[in-house]
Design a protein around this motif. Structure first.
Motif, PDB file in Angstrom:
ATOM      1  N   PHE A  16       0.827  -1.208   0.000  1.00 53.41           N
ATOM      2  CA  PHE A  16       0.000   0.000   0.000  1.00 53.41           C
ATOM      3  C   PHE A  16       0.860   1.256   0.000  1.00 53.41           C
ATOM      4  O   PHE A  16       0.535   2.237  -0.678  1.00 53.41           O
ATOM      5  N   LEU A  17       1.958   1.235   0.738  1.00 48.58           N
ATOM      6  CA  LEU A  17       2.861   2.392   0.728  1.00 48.58           C
ATOM      7  C   LEU A  17       3.458   2.605  -0.659  1.00 48.58           C
ATOM      8  O   LEU A  17       3.543   3.738  -1.149  1.00 48.58           O
ATOM      9  N   ALA A  22       3.559   5.605  -5.741  1.00 48.03           N
ATOM     10  CA  ALA A  22       3.434   5.602  -7.200  1.00 48.03           C
ATOM     11  C   ALA A  22       2.324   6.537  -7.653  1.00 48.03           C
ATOM     12  O   ALA A  22       2.481   7.294  -8.624  1.00 48.03           O
ATOM     13  N   LEU A  23       1.171   6.503  -6.955  1.00 47.07           N
ATOM     14  CA  LEU A  23       0.063   7.386  -7.313  1.00 47.07           C
ATOM     15  C   LEU A  23       0.414   8.850  -7.065  1.00 47.07           C
ATOM     16  O   LEU A  23       0.054   9.727  -7.865  1.00 47.07           O
ATOM     17  N   ARG A  26       2.646   9.903  -9.908  1.00 46.11           N
ATOM     18  CA  ARG A  26       1.864  10.051 -11.141  1.00 46.11           C
ATOM     19  C   ARG A  26       1.053  11.340 -11.107  1.00 46.11           C
ATOM     20  O   ARG A  26       0.981  12.061 -12.088  1.00 46.11           O
ATOM     21  N   ASN A  27       0.468  11.634  -9.954  1.00 47.68           N
ATOM     22  CA  ASN A  27      -0.318  12.864  -9.835  1.00 47.68           C
ATOM     23  C   ASN A  27       0.556  14.106  -9.981  1.00 47.68           C
ATOM     24  O   ASN A  27       0.140  15.096 -10.570  1.00 47.68           O
ATOM     25  N   LYS A  28       1.776  14.062  -9.441  1.00 40.42           N
ATOM     26  CA  LYS A  28       2.694  15.197  -9.575  1.00 40.42           C
ATOM     27  C   LYS A  28       3.041  15.432 -11.034  1.00 40.42           C
ATOM     28  O   LYS A  28       3.099  16.568 -11.494  1.00 40.42           O
ATOM     29  N   LYS A  29       3.267  14.351 -11.770  1.00 38.52           N
ATOM     30  CA  LYS A  29       3.623  14.468 -13.187  1.00 38.52           C
ATOM     31  C   LYS A  29       2.451  14.988 -14.007  1.00 38.52           C
ATOM     32  O   LYS A  29       2.642  15.727 -14.970  1.00 38.52           O
ATOM     33  N   ASN A  30       1.215  14.591 -13.648  1.00 34.99           N
ATOM     34  CA  ASN A  30       0.037  14.976 -14.416  1.00 34.99           C
ATOM     35  C   ASN A  30      -0.514  16.346 -14.039  1.00 34.99           C
ATOM     36  O   ASN A  30      -1.346  16.884 -14.750  1.00 34.99           O
TER      37      ASN A  30
END
Length: 174
Positions: A16-17, A22-23, A26-30
């Protein structure tokens, strides 16, 4: 029901960590660098309060409060779930394409959140979408820095028993 072995709990926690990291990446990149915070729970400093998340989701999904909002939100939610998980489901596809549907608590229940099981456990959130005679039960379990317990199998058993021999599918989201 037996407890999970400590090594399995540790592996699940680490997974979970890793998923959370990873999420986040991904959110930072998007996210454009000049964007503002839009997470209502973070803005209100309630991101760690599961009960508030459930109450807000109740408000968005319950057609008795606002049928237009509930259908719009649920249609969008289903579309996001289908796209994210790559589901192929004719009822969900009909909802996404604009077919009429109804929203209800899961079979035999009166509420959408804190659905009580016979063993005194509670499902965080559960609702049903009906498209014609087809039913789709969607069950959420919130875990934000929460304790990982082996409740999921009892949730699945409880819900699946409600839909035996019906034209229904159940989806469990964690």
């Amino acid at each position: 029901m037996n407890k999970l072995p400590i090594n399995l709990k540790r592996e699940m926690h680490n997974s979970f960590l890793e998923l959370e990291n990873a999420l986040t990446e991904r959110n930072k990149k998007n996210r454009p660098s000049n964007s503002q915070e839009t997470n209502i729970f973070r803005i209100l400093k309630l991101e760690n309060h599961e009960i508030r998340h459930g109450a807000f989701l109740d408000f968005l999904i319950d057609p008795k409060r606002n049928v237009i909002l509930s259908k719009s939100f649920t249609r969008s939610l289903i579309e996001n779930i289908v796209n994210e998980l790559g589901l192929e489901d004719s009822a969900f596809n009909d909802v996404i394409s604009g077919s009429d549907f109804d929203i209800h608590p899961i079979e035999g229940e009166r509420q959408y959140s804190e659905v009580k099981l016979p063993n005194d456990k509670r499902i965080d959130h559960a609702f049903e979408v009906r498209v014609g005679r087809r039913k789709r039960a969607i069950i959420f379990e919130y875990k934000h820095n929460g304790v990982i317990q082996n409740d999921l199998s009892s949730y699945q058993s409880f819900v699946n028993d409600k839909y035996k021999s019906k034209l229904a599918e159940t989806y469990f989201l964690f």
